[in-house]
Each structure stands twice: as structure tokens, then as C-alpha cells.
Design an enzyme around this catalytic site. Structure first.
Site, PDB file in Angstrom:
ATOM      1  N   ARG A   1       0.869  -1.171   0.000  1.00  0.00           N
ATOM      2  CA  ARG A   1       0.000   0.000   0.000  1.00  0.00           C
ATOM      3  C   ARG A   1       0.908   1.224   0.000  1.00  0.00           C
ATOM      4  O   ARG A   1       2.039   1.178   0.489  1.00  0.00           O
ATOM      5  CB  ARG A   1      -0.886   0.023   1.245  1.00  0.00           C
ATOM      6  CG  ARG A   1      -1.819  -1.169   1.379  1.00  0.00           C
ATOM      7  CD  ARG A   1      -2.615  -1.083   2.678  1.00  0.00           C
ATOM      8  NE  ARG A   1      -3.567  -2.185   2.805  1.00  0.00           N
ATOM      9  CZ  ARG A   1      -3.301  -3.347   3.401  1.00  0.00           C
ATOM     10  NH1 ARG A   1      -2.091  -3.555   3.931  1.00  0.00           N
ATOM     11  NH2 ARG A   1      -4.217  -4.301   3.472  1.00  0.00           N
TER      12      ARG A   1
ATOM     13  N   HIS B   1      -4.099  -9.338   3.393  1.00  0.00           N
ATOM     14  CA  HIS B   1      -5.549  -9.342   3.558  1.00  0.00           C
ATOM     15  C   HIS B   1      -5.924 -10.230   4.741  1.00  0.00           C
ATOM     16  O   HIS B   1      -5.448 -11.362   4.866  1.00  0.00           O
ATOM     17  CB  HIS B   1      -6.239  -9.889   2.301  1.00  0.00           C
ATOM     18  CG  HIS B   1      -6.234  -8.931   1.164  1.00  0.00           C
ATOM     19  ND1 HIS B   1      -6.412  -9.314  -0.148  1.00  0.00           N
ATOM     20  CD2 HIS B   1      -6.072  -7.578   1.127  1.00  0.00           C
ATOM     21  CE1 HIS B   1      -6.359  -8.254  -0.934  1.00  0.00           C
ATOM     22  NE2 HIS B   1      -6.169  -7.190  -0.176  1.00  0.00           N
TER      23      HIS B   1
ATOM     24  N   ARG C   1      -0.826  -1.920  -6.807  1.00  0.00           N
ATOM     25  CA  ARG C   1      -0.937  -3.041  -5.860  1.00  0.00           C
ATOM     26  C   ARG C   1      -1.892  -4.102  -6.406  1.00  0.00           C
ATOM     27  O   ARG C   1      -1.627  -5.304  -6.317  1.00  0.00           O
ATOM     28  CB  ARG C   1      -1.417  -2.503  -4.511  1.00  0.00           C
ATOM     29  CG  ARG C   1      -1.709  -3.556  -3.451  1.00  0.00           C
ATOM     30  CD  ARG C   1      -1.982  -2.835  -2.134  1.00  0.00           C
ATOM     31  NE  ARG C   1      -2.887  -3.571  -1.264  1.00  0.00           N
ATOM     32  CZ  ARG C   1      -2.503  -4.475  -0.376  1.00  0.00           C
ATOM     33  NH1 ARG C   1      -1.230  -4.809  -0.274  1.00  0.00           N
ATOM     34  NH2 ARG C   1      -3.392  -5.064   0.414  1.00  0.00           N
TER      35      ARG C   1
ATOM     36  N   HIS D   1      -2.865   2.779  -5.965  1.00  0.00           N
ATOM     37  CA  HIS D   1      -3.425   1.528  -5.454  1.00  0.00           C
ATOM     38  C   HIS D   1      -3.628   0.509  -6.572  1.00  0.00           C
ATOM     39  O   HIS D   1      -3.617  -0.707  -6.324  1.00  0.00           O
ATOM     40  CB  HIS D   1      -4.746   1.788  -4.733  1.00  0.00           C
ATOM     41  CG  HIS D   1      -5.092   0.730  -3.724  1.00  0.00           C
ATOM     42  ND1 HIS D   1      -4.316   0.455  -2.626  1.00  0.00           N
ATOM     43  CD2 HIS D   1      -6.138  -0.142  -3.666  1.00  0.00           C
ATOM     44  CE1 HIS D   1      -4.853  -0.528  -1.918  1.00  0.00           C
ATOM     45  NE2 HIS D   1      -5.962  -0.913  -2.530  1.00  0.00           N
TER      46      HIS D   1
ATOM     47  N   LYS E   1      -2.537  -2.845   7.797  1.00  0.00           N
ATOM     48  CA  LYS E   1      -3.752  -2.383   8.467  1.00  0.00           C
ATOM     49  C   LYS E   1      -3.949  -3.132   9.776  1.00  0.00           C
ATOM     50  O   LYS E   1      -3.764  -4.340   9.852  1.00  0.00           O
ATOM     51  CB  LYS E   1      -4.969  -2.610   7.552  1.00  0.00           C
ATOM     52  CG  LYS E   1      -5.060  -1.632   6.390  1.00  0.00           C
ATOM     53  CD  LYS E   1      -6.365  -1.815   5.646  1.00  0.00           C
ATOM     54  CE  LYS E   1      -6.537  -0.773   4.543  1.00  0.00           C
ATOM     55  NZ  LYS E   1      -7.821  -0.961   3.814  1.00  0.00           N
TER      56      LYS E   1
ATOM     57  N   TYR F   1      -9.711 -10.802  -6.973  1.00  0.00           N
ATOM     58  CA  TYR F   1      -8.814 -10.907  -8.114  1.00  0.00           C
ATOM     59  C   TYR F   1      -9.170 -12.085  -9.003  1.00  0.00           C
ATOM     60  O   TYR F   1      -8.917 -12.070 -10.206  1.00  0.00           O
ATOM     61  CB  TYR F   1      -7.364 -11.017  -7.632  1.00  0.00           C
ATOM     62  CG  TYR F   1      -6.944  -9.804  -6.848  1.00  0.00           C
ATOM     63  CD1 TYR F   1      -6.716  -8.592  -7.484  1.00  0.00           C
ATOM     64  CD2 TYR F   1      -6.841  -9.844  -5.463  1.00  0.00           C
ATOM     65  CE1 TYR F   1      -6.367  -7.463  -6.767  1.00  0.00           C
ATOM     66  CE2 TYR F   1      -6.491  -8.724  -4.744  1.00  0.00           C
ATOM     67  CZ  TYR F   1      -6.262  -7.541  -5.400  1.00  0.00           C
ATOM     68  OH  TYR F   1      -5.930  -6.422  -4.693  1.00  0.00           O
TER      69      TYR F   1
END
Length: 306
Positions: free
Chosen positions: A161, A278, A255, A252, A184, A287
Site C-alpha cells: 500500500r 488481507h 498493488r 493503489h 492495516k 482478483y
């Protein structure tokens, strides 16, 4: 928070502290949570005609929730954003109900509006390479060009990110074979570093005119301060306009491109989930949908019966 009762304001701050300390929520997430819950509490205050203490908040009804959602949509808030706001309000109420001992059914049973999930918009490998080439000529300062190329190469080559790339310090250079990234919610992951990314960062460090003390940010602004995401967003916007790429070619998107290109090359979905950081495999599975769209386009274009 002048339109919110002191008790409600204190409860909100306590909940945010809980999210930070126990849940490990990132600062940007906490800022979004605070804004969303304040919007809701402010509406309830206006809707009821007086600041709502904790006892009154426990009496929020299904009708109140519907009125808040309707008013929020009328202000132009999209369904996706309203769903996010509702999620924050539910999380706050779930915590508050446990603390105060009431039943939050009216809030927790409120259904989020339906919305079309946006699939990632990755760039084709050639487009990603061309974008990096174009970024290399956007500034009159060679070291700035090298800096921007290094950042974008990290986004594409390592799946970072932009906040993660810009959080690197001078102590991280020269880049090792793997990076330990805190993403995150403080979730850590190990990311392999491609030679191209390492070389790009090395080239930038050699040219950077600012002192590279260990605790200083690796990527510096022109005047020596920490580089902000807006600078990378701006240079990518200029490069994509030169190349005629769509507005979805953002930092982004690099990524997303990292993940999609790995998937197209036969990468394992679980491994890609770990590389991206994730928390849920369902996020990474977006994806797969992108890849399916690409395959169907090829099928429709090439099958004899199409």
C-alpha cells in the site's frame, strides 16, 4: 461534538480507545469511525430535538435508523459509503450495549443498502512498465524522478500500500531480501523484495540530497520532510495522462496489478493473500473475479461460435 451529549461523547472516545488498544485499529480507520459515529449521533440529537444521553441512545428504534439512513442518502452519500457508516455505528452500539447492559437489536438488525462491489482495475504488465518509464521523466530534479520510480516500483513489485511504502525509514535501506511490513490494524507480513525494487531504491538513495539518518523517512519531500501520498498520486496522474491511461491507474492500482499478475502466472490465492496482508481470503478472491472477466473477454473475442 457540541451537538452530542457529554456522556455520548465520552462513550465514543472510550470506544475509539478500545478499538486502538484492543483491536489494533489504524489511525485512519479510527478517524473514519469517529466521523461516522458523530454524524449518526448528531442526526439522532436533531431528530429527537435534544442531546441524547446513554439511556436515550439505548432507545433508538428501527424507525430512527431508517430516518437516519434516508437523510444520509438525501445528502448525496453513496450506498457503499452509507454501508460503511452503518458498520461503524453497529460496532459502536455493540460495544456500548455490552458496557451499559441494553439490547441493541434495532441498530444491529438494520440492513445495509445493497451496492455493486467494485472490482480492482489492474494495469496490463506493459502498461505498468510504461507508466513507470513515464514517471521517470516527470520532474526536473533527477533525484525526485528516482524517488517516484522507487515508490511506484515498490507498489507494483512488492504489492505494498502507498502508506506502507512511505512508512519505510532510512534504516530499511538498502532493502533486504524480505521486508517485514506492518499493515492495516498492525497486522505484520513478510514480503519478498524483487531485485528491480531494491535497485530502484538504491538509485534513489544515492541521489537523495537529504541526510539519511536511521530514523528519518526513507522517501523525502523536496524540502526534506516526509513524502506524502498526494505527491505520488499527482505524478501518476500526470504520467497516465501522457500515456492515455484511464483515471483508474492510481497508486493503489499498482498493488492490484501486483496481485493480478501473480494470479495470472499461476500464483496460489492463499500465498497472494499473505503477500497482500488481507485478513480475509474473500478480499483476495476479488482478483479471481478480475481474472474471470479477462478470460471471458478472450472467449467472446476468439471462440468460433461467439
Amino acid at each position: 461534538m457540541s451537538f452530542i451529549s457529554p456522556a455520548a461523547a465520552d462513550a465514543l472516545q472510550s470506544w475509539l480507545a478500545h478499538q486502538r488498544a484492543i483491536k489494533g485499529a489504524a489511525e485512519n480507520t479510527l478517524i473514519a469511525y469517529q466521523g461516522d459515529v458523530i454524524d449518526f449521533l448528531s442526526f439522532i440529537t436533531a431528530h429527537k430535538g435534544a442531546p441524547q444521553g446513554l439511556g436515550a441512545l439505548a432507545d433508538v428504534s428501527v424507525t430512527d435508523m431508517r430516518a437516519w439512513m434516508a437523510q444520509t442518502r438525501e445528502t448525496g452519500v453513496a450506498a457503499r459509503s452509507l454501508a460503511r457508516k452503518l458498520s461503524a455505528v453497529k460496532a459502536f452500539y455493540k460495544w456500548l450495549a455490552l458496557r451499559e447492559g441494553f439490547e441493541p437489536t434495532a441498530v444491529l438488525s438494520t440492513r445495509a443498502p445493497k451496492f455493486q462491489k467494485k472490482l480492482p482495475r489492474p494495469l496490463a504488465p506493459d502498461a505498468a512498465r510504461n507508466l513507470i518509464d513515464a514517471i521517470e521523466i516527470q520532474s526536473q530534479h533527477p533525484w525526485v524522478c528516482a524517488r517516484d520510480v522507487a515508490v511506484v516500483t515498490l507498489l507494483w513489485g512488492c504489492g505494498l500500500r502507498i502508506s506502507e511504502a512511505l512508512s519505510l525509514t532510512a534504516a530499511d535501506a538498502p532493502l533486504p531480501a524480505t521486508l517485514r511490513i506492518s499493515g492495516k490494524g498492525g497486522k505484520e507480513r513478510i514480503v519478498p523484495v524483487l531485485p528491480a525494487a531494491r535497485d530502484a531504491v538504491d538509485a534513489y538513495v544515492r541521489m537523495c540530497p537529504h541526510p539519511q539518518t536511521a530514523d528519518a523517512p526513507l522517501f523525502r519531500a523536496v524540502r526534506g520532510g516526509p513524502l506524502r501520498p498526494g505527491a505520488i498520486q499527482k505524478v501518476m496522474a500526470a504520467a497516465r495522462m501522457q500515456l492515455g491511461l484511464p483515471a483508474t491507474a492510481t497508486p493503489h492500482a499498482m498493488r492490484h496489478s501486483f496481485a493480478t499478475h501473480l494470479l495470472n502466472a499461476g500464483g496460489d490465492l492463499r500465498a497472494i493473500q499473505e503477500l497482500l496482508g488481507h485478513a480475509s481470503l474473500s478480499t483476495t478472491q476479488a482478483y479471481t473475479a478480475v481474472d474471470t472477466v479477462r478470460l471471458m473477454e478472450v472467449y467472446d473475442r476468439t471462440h468460433p461460435k461467439a
